[in-house]
Structure formats: structure tokens, C-alpha cells
Write a protein that holds these residues in place. Sequence first.
Motif, PDB file in Angstrom:
ATOM      1  N   ASP A  14       0.820  -1.204   0.000  1.00  0.00           N
ATOM      2  CA  ASP A  14       0.000   0.000   0.000  1.00  0.00           C
ATOM      3  C   ASP A  14       0.861   1.263   0.000  1.00  0.00           C
ATOM      4  OD1 ASP A  14      -2.360  -1.440  -0.052  1.00  0.00           O
ATOM      5  OD2 ASP A  14      -2.634  -1.405   2.122  1.00  0.00           O
ATOM      6  N   GLN A  15       1.962   1.240   0.728  1.00  0.00           N
ATOM      7  CA  GLN A  15       2.852   2.402   0.760  1.00  0.00           C
ATOM      8  C   GLN A  15       3.552   2.589  -0.589  1.00  0.00           C
ATOM      9  OE1 GLN A  15       4.913   1.074   4.349  1.00  0.00           O
ATOM     10  NE2 GLN A  15       4.272   2.959   5.394  1.00  0.00           N
ATOM     11  N   ILE A  16       3.971   1.497  -1.203  1.00  0.00           N
ATOM     12  CA  ILE A  16       4.592   1.577  -2.527  1.00  0.00           C
ATOM     13  C   ILE A  16       3.599   2.128  -3.543  1.00  0.00           C
ATOM     14  CG2 ILE A  16       5.541   0.202  -4.434  1.00  0.00           C
ATOM     15  CD1 ILE A  16       6.760  -1.646  -2.276  1.00  0.00           C
ATOM     16  N   LEU A  69       8.813   2.392 -13.984  1.00  0.00           N
ATOM     17  CA  LEU A  69       9.421   1.075 -13.867  1.00  0.00           C
ATOM     18  C   LEU A  69       9.560   0.749 -12.387  1.00  0.00           C
ATOM     19  CD1 LEU A  69      11.595  -1.255 -14.064  1.00  0.00           C
ATOM     20  CD2 LEU A  69      13.218   0.533 -14.686  1.00  0.00           C
ATOM     21  N   VAL A  70       8.899  -0.309 -11.932  1.00  0.00           N
ATOM     22  CA  VAL A  70       8.967  -0.740 -10.540  1.00  0.00           C
ATOM     23  C   VAL A  70       9.933  -1.923 -10.451  1.00  0.00           C
ATOM     24  CG1 VAL A  70       7.629  -1.391  -8.519  1.00  0.00           C
ATOM     25  CG2 VAL A  70       6.524  -0.134 -10.368  1.00  0.00           C
ATOM     26  N   VAL A 119       0.983  -5.236  -6.508  1.00  0.00           N
ATOM     27  CA  VAL A 119       1.263  -3.825  -6.783  1.00  0.00           C
ATOM     28  C   VAL A 119       0.499  -3.370  -8.019  1.00  0.00           C
ATOM     29  CG1 VAL A 119       3.057  -2.221  -7.586  1.00  0.00           C
ATOM     30  CG2 VAL A 119       3.518  -3.732  -5.638  1.00  0.00           C
ATOM     31  N   TYR A 120       0.542  -4.161  -9.076  1.00  0.00           N
ATOM     32  CA  TYR A 120      -0.138  -3.779 -10.317  1.00  0.00           C
ATOM     33  C   TYR A 120      -1.645  -3.617 -10.095  1.00  0.00           C
ATOM     34  CZ  TYR A 120      -1.599  -3.665 -15.168  1.00  0.00           C
ATOM     35  OH  TYR A 120      -2.164  -3.270 -16.366  1.00  0.00           O
ATOM     36  N   GLU A 121      -2.232  -4.593  -9.442  1.00  0.00           N
ATOM     37  CA  GLU A 121      -3.683  -4.546  -9.239  1.00  0.00           C
ATOM     38  C   GLU A 121      -4.096  -3.344  -8.405  1.00  0.00           C
ATOM     39  OE1 GLU A 121      -4.284  -8.345  -7.523  1.00  0.00           O
ATOM     40  OE2 GLU A 121      -3.862  -9.432  -9.391  1.00  0.00           O
TER      41      GLU A 121
END
Length: 309
Positions: free
Chosen positions: A262-264, A280-281, A300-302
Motif C-alpha cells: 500500500d505504501q509503494i 518502472l517498478v 502492486v499492479y492490481e
Amino acid sequence: MATRLGLGLPQMRQYDLGKDVPDVARAAERTGYDSLWVFERALFPEPATQGLYGVEGLPWPDEYRNVAEPLVTLTLAAAATERAELGTSVLVAPLHIPFQLARALASLDAASGGRVVAGFGTGWSHDEYAAASVRPFAERGRALDELIAVCRAVWGPDPVVYDGDLTKIASAVVGPKPVRPVPILLAASSGKARRRLVDHADGWLPAGTGVEAVAAQWRQLRELAEERGRTEPIRTVLRANARHRASAPAGAGRRPFHGSVDQIVEDLAAHAGIGLDEILVDLQGAARDAEELKDVAAEVYEKVRAAGV
């Protein structure tokens, strides 16, 4: 329009390259990631003679002890995917012979159906230069200038002719050609580097150091482009070096892209608000293995897309 999202491929020692790179690449493409990326770290000096990024006393992260060669990694991903772009963020230009790198990138672009994005930088490690560079550290800018010029020549129409300091091509047919002109993006932060980008490159590869810093750099780059009469758009791909953990303290002390999913995602949304084309992650450093990397990347993507980014 949604911000494009890319994922860093697994290059570090906790991964089985032959198995994990194609596996992660396929999973990322299925999840919806638009691009797949590699970075370059040639060696790990021990004892360290220079701090990370040239900053005195800043230690090199332990995961840099074993980083797979970027174009080999990207080739494995190319063979396992069909849609995702294949980018370098970044290749350290002076560690490569320009003609050979131009041909390798052209071949990879031809093999992948026109999916390569060439990101270049000048590097900072004196140890890597001592081991592998084609020019001294003091001439790194000139080395990058020649690499860009050689790539443009080799990727262009035949016969190829070029007369530089390192590269001499009298008149030759050089193939295969890339499917389309390969975009050249630069990691430019200094004034001279920004001028090089505006005058000779297609895009910019900033590092995710914080919203205010990146926004200021992007504003300065656009102003410079206007001053120098550039009319072509500058493609932007932010590198977010993420460190996933279950939780991290909130507040000013937390580094960008470090913490829970969530923070990312919160940081990704904030940086997307700058108006960049793509982020770019790179999550590979903190993941235990490819399964964890795939799971975190999917989450992360979702959540990023659910947040409207």
C-alpha cells in the motif's frame, strides 16, 4: 490516460536465471505490465574503494554482488513474451564497444518484433571503468556521445559510414536492422547531460528520489527543451527502486517506494501525478525468490490500477 507500468526482471543471485527470468517475464506480461527492464552492474569491489553512486561512505548493497548481464537477461525475457517492451535502465555506455552494442540491440529488436528501448548512462564506478571501460572515466561523456551516434548510424540505412574516436566504418552493410528506430533514453541529471538528452535522445530515465525532486527536474528539462527549440516530445520512464516489506514507519523518514504494498502504491500514485509516461517498478532486491517477486508485482499492479493510476 493510465500511466504505463514496467517491472524489473530478476537478475540477482537469489534467482535461477534460466528458469526465473522467463517465468517472471511471462507472469508480468499476463498481469498487464507494459514493459520489462534490466540494469547493469558489472562487478562488486571488495574492499570497496568508492561509495555507492560515488558518495563517500555510502555502502554498496549486498545484492550487487551478483547481477546477471543485462542483454542476456533481456534476451531470455524476449523469447518468453510477445507484447511487453524490453528496456535497459540503464546500460553503462562506456563499458561497451559502441559498434558491438549497436548490433546486439538491433538484433534483439529484430528478434522481438520491435520491442527494445535502449536506456544509457555514463556510470559512476571507477572500479568498473578500470576493469571494463573503452574510455577513461574522465571521457565518459564523449564515450556516450559516440555510442549514440554509432547506434543511429548502424540502425540507419546502408551503407553505414561513421568516423569517430573509437569507431571507424568506412562503408558497410550492417544487419539486421531494428524493426523501427530504437528509442534512446538517457539517465541525465547534470546540465551537460540534459543538453545531450534534449539534442540527441528520445527520452529521460529519472530515478524515483521523491515527488518534489523529480517534478523539479522534469520542469527544468522541459524548459531546456523549449530553449533549445526541441519540438519532439520527451518520453519519460521513472525508475522506482522499491523495497517491499510487511510495513514501514510512515512519515518523512520513509524512503520513496520502501514499505508495504500500500505504501509503494501510494508513492507510485504520487509520482504518476507529475505527468510521466511510465514508471518502472524494480522489486527484485527484497524478494526471497521468483514466487515472491511475482506475487508482490501482481499485487502492486492490481492496487495501482485500482487507485486509478
